[in-house]
Write a protein that holds these residues in place. Sequence first.
Motif, short mmCIF file in Angstrom:
data_model
loop_
_atom_site.label_atom_id
_atom_site.label_comp_id
_atom_site.label_asym_id
_atom_site.label_seq_id
_atom_site.Cartn_x
_atom_site.Cartn_y
_atom_site.Cartn_z
N ALA A 166 0.84 -1.21 0.00
CA ALA A 166 0.00 0.00 0.00
C ALA A 166 0.87 1.26 0.00
CB ALA A 166 -0.93 0.00 1.20
N LEU A 167 1.95 1.23 0.78
CA LEU A 167 2.85 2.37 0.84
C LEU A 167 3.46 2.65 -0.53
CD1 LEU A 167 3.94 4.32 3.02
CD2 LEU A 167 5.93 2.84 3.17
N ASN A 168 3.87 1.60 -1.23
CA ASN A 168 4.42 1.76 -2.58
C ASN A 168 3.38 2.31 -3.55
OD1 ASN A 168 7.27 0.86 -3.13
ND2 ASN A 168 6.57 -0.76 -1.78
N LEU A 169 2.15 1.83 -3.46
CA LEU A 169 1.09 2.34 -4.33
C LEU A 169 0.82 3.82 -4.07
CD1 LEU A 169 -1.44 -0.63 -4.33
CD2 LEU A 169 -0.19 0.26 -6.29
N ILE A 170 0.81 4.20 -2.81
CA ILE A 170 0.59 5.60 -2.45
C ILE A 170 1.71 6.46 -3.04
CG2 ILE A 170 0.56 7.26 -0.54
CD1 ILE A 170 -0.80 4.94 1.11
N ALA A 171 2.95 6.03 -2.84
CA ALA A 171 4.09 6.79 -3.36
C ALA A 171 4.01 6.92 -4.88
CB ALA A 171 5.40 6.11 -2.95
N ASP A 172 3.75 5.82 -5.57
CA ASP A 172 3.65 5.84 -7.03
C ASP A 172 2.51 6.72 -7.51
OD1 ASP A 172 5.82 4.16 -7.31
OD2 ASP A 172 4.62 2.36 -7.69
N THR A 173 1.36 6.58 -6.89
CA THR A 173 0.17 7.33 -7.28
C THR A 173 0.35 8.83 -7.08
OG1 THR A 173 -1.24 5.46 -6.75
CG2 THR A 173 -2.31 7.61 -6.86
N GLY A 190 3.33 10.38 -6.81
CA GLY A 190 4.55 10.89 -7.41
C GLY A 190 5.61 11.30 -6.41
N VAL A 191 5.68 10.59 -5.28
CA VAL A 191 6.70 10.85 -4.27
C VAL A 191 7.45 9.56 -3.99
CG1 VAL A 191 5.38 12.73 -3.20
CG2 VAL A 191 5.14 10.41 -2.32
N SER A 192 8.52 9.66 -3.23
CA SER A 192 9.31 8.48 -2.89
C SER A 192 8.85 7.88 -1.56
CB SER A 192 10.79 8.87 -2.79
OG SER A 192 10.99 9.73 -1.67
N ILE A 193 9.22 6.64 -1.36
CA ILE A 193 8.99 5.99 -0.06
C ILE A 193 9.71 6.79 1.02
CG2 ILE A 193 9.48 3.92 1.31
CD1 ILE A 193 7.30 3.33 -0.62
N GLU A 194 10.90 7.27 0.70
CA GLU A 194 11.68 8.05 1.65
C GLU A 194 10.93 9.32 2.08
OE1 GLU A 194 16.19 9.81 2.27
OE2 GLU A 194 15.68 8.76 0.41
N PHE A 195 10.24 9.96 1.15
CA PHE A 195 9.43 11.13 1.50
C PHE A 195 8.36 10.75 2.51
CE2 PHE A 195 5.52 13.58 0.99
CZ PHE A 195 5.98 14.87 1.18
N THR A 240 8.24 8.04 4.59
CA THR A 240 8.69 7.41 5.84
C THR A 240 9.83 8.13 6.55
OG1 THR A 240 10.28 5.98 4.73
CG2 THR A 240 8.03 5.13 5.00
N GLY A 241 10.56 8.95 5.80
CA GLY A 241 11.72 9.61 6.38
C GLY A 241 12.97 8.74 6.34
N GLU A 242 12.87 7.56 5.73
CA GLU A 242 14.01 6.65 5.63
C GLU A 242 14.05 6.03 4.25
OE1 GLU A 242 15.03 3.96 8.74
OE2 GLU A 242 13.75 5.00 10.15
N ASN A 243 15.23 5.55 3.89
CA ASN A 243 15.41 4.89 2.61
C ASN A 243 15.42 3.38 2.84
OD1 ASN A 243 15.92 4.25 -0.01
ND2 ASN A 243 18.04 4.95 0.01
N PHE A 244 14.26 2.75 2.80
CA PHE A 244 14.18 1.31 3.01
C PHE A 244 14.56 0.58 1.74
CE2 PHE A 244 11.08 2.96 6.12
CZ PHE A 244 11.63 2.42 7.26
N GLU A 245 15.36 -0.46 1.90
CA GLU A 245 15.78 -1.24 0.74
C GLU A 245 14.70 -2.21 0.28
OE1 GLU A 245 19.67 -2.92 0.93
OE2 GLU A 245 20.47 -1.17 1.97
N ASP A 246 13.91 -2.69 1.22
CA ASP A 246 12.89 -3.66 0.85
C ASP A 246 11.80 -3.75 1.92
OD1 ASP A 246 13.95 -5.19 2.95
OD2 ASP A 246 15.10 -6.46 1.61
N GLU A 247 10.85 -4.61 1.65
CA GLU A 247 9.72 -4.80 2.55
C GLU A 247 10.15 -5.25 3.93
OE1 GLU A 247 5.61 -7.42 2.74
OE2 GLU A 247 6.92 -7.63 1.02
N MET A 248 11.16 -6.09 4.00
CA MET A 248 11.62 -6.61 5.29
C MET A 248 12.13 -5.49 6.19
SD MET A 248 10.86 -9.77 5.20
CE MET A 248 11.80 -10.59 6.45
#
Length: 102
Positions: free
Chosen positions: A56-63, A65-70, A72-80
């Motif tokens: 869901a977080l990835n879909l929100i970011a894609d929809t 036009g922002v990054s996951i980092e925007f 969450t405040g962090e640069n996560f490498e993956d779901e884990m």
Amino acid sequence: MYSPKELGLKVKRAREHRAKRSGQNFTQKMLAFKIGETSKWVEKLEKGLFYPDWDALNLIADTCGVSIEFLTGENFEDEMDYEEAVRGGRVARRINQQELRS
């Protein structure tokens, strides 16, 4: 990692960013439709009542036009990494023995 409340505010800002970029209103209902959730779900997310799952977080970011980092405040490498942070397993820093004695 932001608190759920801060994450909710970031989701709202991301939604507003999309609206500003497109020049058209982008409501909670519209975001919900785009990501396959309900408007009530988006409302609760923006209020900071929970962390969304990774997909869901990835879909929100894609929809929006922002990054996951925007969001969450962090640069996560993956779901884990994300799931661990949500569970509280991420260690910000280690406290050394000298600090414990102080």
